[in-house]
Design a protein around this motif. Structure first.
Motif, PDB file in Angstrom:
ATOM      1  N   UNK A 104       1.026  -1.703   0.210  1.00  0.00           N
ATOM      2  CA  UNK A 104      -0.294   0.226   0.103  1.00  0.00           C
ATOM      3  C   UNK A 104       1.064   1.605  -0.330  1.00  0.00           C
ATOM      4  N   UNK A 105       1.577   1.218   1.064  1.00  0.00           N
ATOM      5  CA  UNK A 105       3.002   2.480   0.981  1.00  0.00           C
ATOM      6  C   UNK A 105       3.556   2.680  -0.665  1.00  0.00           C
ATOM      7  N   UNK A 106       3.782   1.539  -1.141  1.00  0.00           N
ATOM      8  CA  UNK A 106       5.031   1.744  -2.482  1.00  0.00           C
ATOM      9  C   UNK A 106       3.273   2.028  -3.594  1.00  0.00           C
ATOM     10  N   UNK A 107       2.438   1.912  -3.225  1.00  0.00           N
ATOM     11  CA  UNK A 107       1.260   2.337  -3.846  1.00  0.00           C
ATOM     12  C   UNK A 107       0.806   3.473  -3.988  1.00  0.00           C
ATOM     13  N   UNK A 108       1.571   4.500  -2.538  1.00  0.00           N
ATOM     14  CA  UNK A 108       1.081   6.494  -2.010  1.00  0.00           C
ATOM     15  C   UNK A 108       0.090   5.670  -1.353  1.00  0.00           C
ATOM     16  N   UNK A 156      -9.634  14.077   4.331  1.00  0.00           N
ATOM     17  CA  UNK A 156     -10.810  14.354   3.675  1.00  0.00           C
ATOM     18  C   UNK A 156     -10.122  14.349   2.134  1.00  0.00           C
ATOM     19  N   UNK A 157     -10.674  12.491   1.522  1.00  0.00           N
ATOM     20  CA  UNK A 157     -10.430  11.971  -0.087  1.00  0.00           C
ATOM     21  C   UNK A 157     -12.000  12.576  -0.649  1.00  0.00           C
ATOM     22  N   UNK A 158     -11.763  12.468  -2.233  1.00  0.00           N
ATOM     23  CA  UNK A 158     -13.320  12.068  -3.174  1.00  0.00           C
ATOM     24  C   UNK A 158     -13.085  11.111  -3.538  1.00  0.00           C
ATOM     25  N   UNK A 159     -14.892  10.572  -3.603  1.00  0.00           N
ATOM     26  CA  UNK A 159     -15.237   9.405  -3.797  1.00  0.00           C
ATOM     27  C   UNK A 159     -14.441   9.003  -5.208  1.00  0.00           C
ATOM     28  N   UNK A 160     -13.924   9.674  -6.472  1.00  0.00           N
ATOM     29  CA  UNK A 160     -13.329   8.834  -7.260  1.00  0.00           C
ATOM     30  C   UNK A 160     -11.977   8.337  -6.404  1.00  0.00           C
ATOM     31  N   UNK A 161     -11.398   9.206  -5.649  1.00  0.00           N
ATOM     32  CA  UNK A 161      -9.853   9.325  -4.819  1.00  0.00           C
ATOM     33  C   UNK A 161      -9.799   7.980  -3.968  1.00  0.00           C
ATOM     34  N   UNK A 162     -10.906   7.684  -3.539  1.00  0.00           N
ATOM     35  CA  UNK A 162     -11.631   6.051  -2.887  1.00  0.00           C
ATOM     36  C   UNK A 162     -11.330   5.444  -3.803  1.00  0.00           C
ATOM     37  N   UNK A 163     -12.592   5.294  -4.641  1.00  0.00           N
ATOM     38  CA  UNK A 163     -12.054   4.391  -5.636  1.00  0.00           C
ATOM     39  C   UNK A 163     -11.181   3.730  -6.467  1.00  0.00           C
ATOM     40  N   UNK A 164     -10.379   4.877  -6.486  1.00  0.00           N
ATOM     41  CA  UNK A 164      -9.036   4.431  -7.049  1.00  0.00           C
ATOM     42  C   UNK A 164      -8.308   3.610  -6.015  1.00  0.00           C
ATOM     43  N   UNK A 170      -7.387  -3.643  -3.567  1.00  0.00           N
ATOM     44  CA  UNK A 170      -8.112  -4.681  -3.545  1.00  0.00           C
ATOM     45  C   UNK A 170      -6.537  -5.431  -4.413  1.00  0.00           C
ATOM     46  N   UNK A 171      -5.955  -5.189  -5.316  1.00  0.00           N
ATOM     47  CA  UNK A 171      -4.807  -6.054  -5.551  1.00  0.00           C
ATOM     48  C   UNK A 171      -3.942  -5.747  -5.057  1.00  0.00           C
ATOM     49  N   UNK A 172      -3.506  -5.377  -4.064  1.00  0.00           N
ATOM     50  CA  UNK A 172      -2.146  -5.590  -2.666  1.00  0.00           C
ATOM     51  C   UNK A 172      -2.678  -6.494  -1.903  1.00  0.00           C
ATOM     52  N   UNK A 173      -4.126  -6.780  -1.738  1.00  0.00           N
ATOM     53  CA  UNK A 173      -4.307  -7.780  -1.189  1.00  0.00           C
ATOM     54  C   UNK A 173      -4.198  -9.241  -1.714  1.00  0.00           C
ATOM     55  N   UNK A 174      -4.287  -9.281  -2.845  1.00  0.00           N
ATOM     56  CA  UNK A 174      -4.516 -10.202  -3.925  1.00  0.00           C
ATOM     57  C   UNK A 174      -3.438 -10.666  -3.926  1.00  0.00           C
TER      58      UNK A 174
END
Length: 180
Positions: A104-108, A156-164, A170-174
């Motif tokens: 997750x940290x690598x993904x920012x 605070x994040x936007x809905x788009x940021x939350x989706x990204x 999901x990818x990191x968990x997989x």
């Protein structure tokens, strides 16, 4: 206009009637009064060679019961609170959890606190996928958790940021947690 006035008045009358019915249901008094009694009826029959006679006896007595053992037992002594109460305040993190947080940290993404919310979300992702939950349902749940985690960290994040960010979760968990 007349229809809405009539509808409003009808609803008001129904509300008052429903309230009246609830009040009329009775009080919440559940106390017993009087002394319980027990009635015993005994029939005695005797027969003789010349005539048959029967007699009936009826006895009424008041049943008096003594309090049970629980009512007369001494009160229990409270147990002392253990020194390590309430137990560990942090769940132990295994290597997979640590790898998930690193990815997750690598993904920012910086998880809130010690990462418990993020790891809990990853555990959900793996469990839901193994149970065949639809990917869009998983994504919706994870997006909501990302929003909760952002709030927990004061971001605070936007809905788009939350989706990204949910897709990163999901990818990191997989790649880490689900590969057991």
């Amino acid at each position: 206009m007349r229809t809405s006035l009539a509808r409003t008045l009808s609803m008001g009358v129904l509300a008052v009637a429903a309230g009246g019915m609830l009040v009329a249901c009775g009080s919440d008094d559940s106390t017993a009064t009087g002394v319980p009694t027990t009635t015993t009826t005994t029939t005695a029959e005797s027969s003789t060679t010349s005539a048959t006679t029967s007699a009936s006896e009826s006895t009424t007595s008041a049943a008096v019961t003594s309090p049970g053992e629980a009512a007369t037992a001494p009160p229990e002594q409270p147990q002392p609170v253990p020194e390590d109460f309430p137990g560990a305040t942090q769940a132990p993190m295994d290597d997979r959890g640590q790898a998930f947080l690193e990815e997750l940290k690598k993904g920012g993404v910086t998880p809130a606190g010690n990462g418990e919310i993020a790891i809990s979300t990853a555990t959900y992702i793996c469990s839901a996928q193994s149970q065949g939950v639809a990917p869009d349902e998983i994504s919706t749940f994870v997006t909501a958790n990302v929003g909760v985690e952002a709030s927990a960290s004061g971001t605070q994040i936007t809905a788009e940021q939350a989706g990204e960010t949910a897709q990163l979760y999901i990818t990191a968990a997989q790649n880490t947690i689900c590969k057991a």
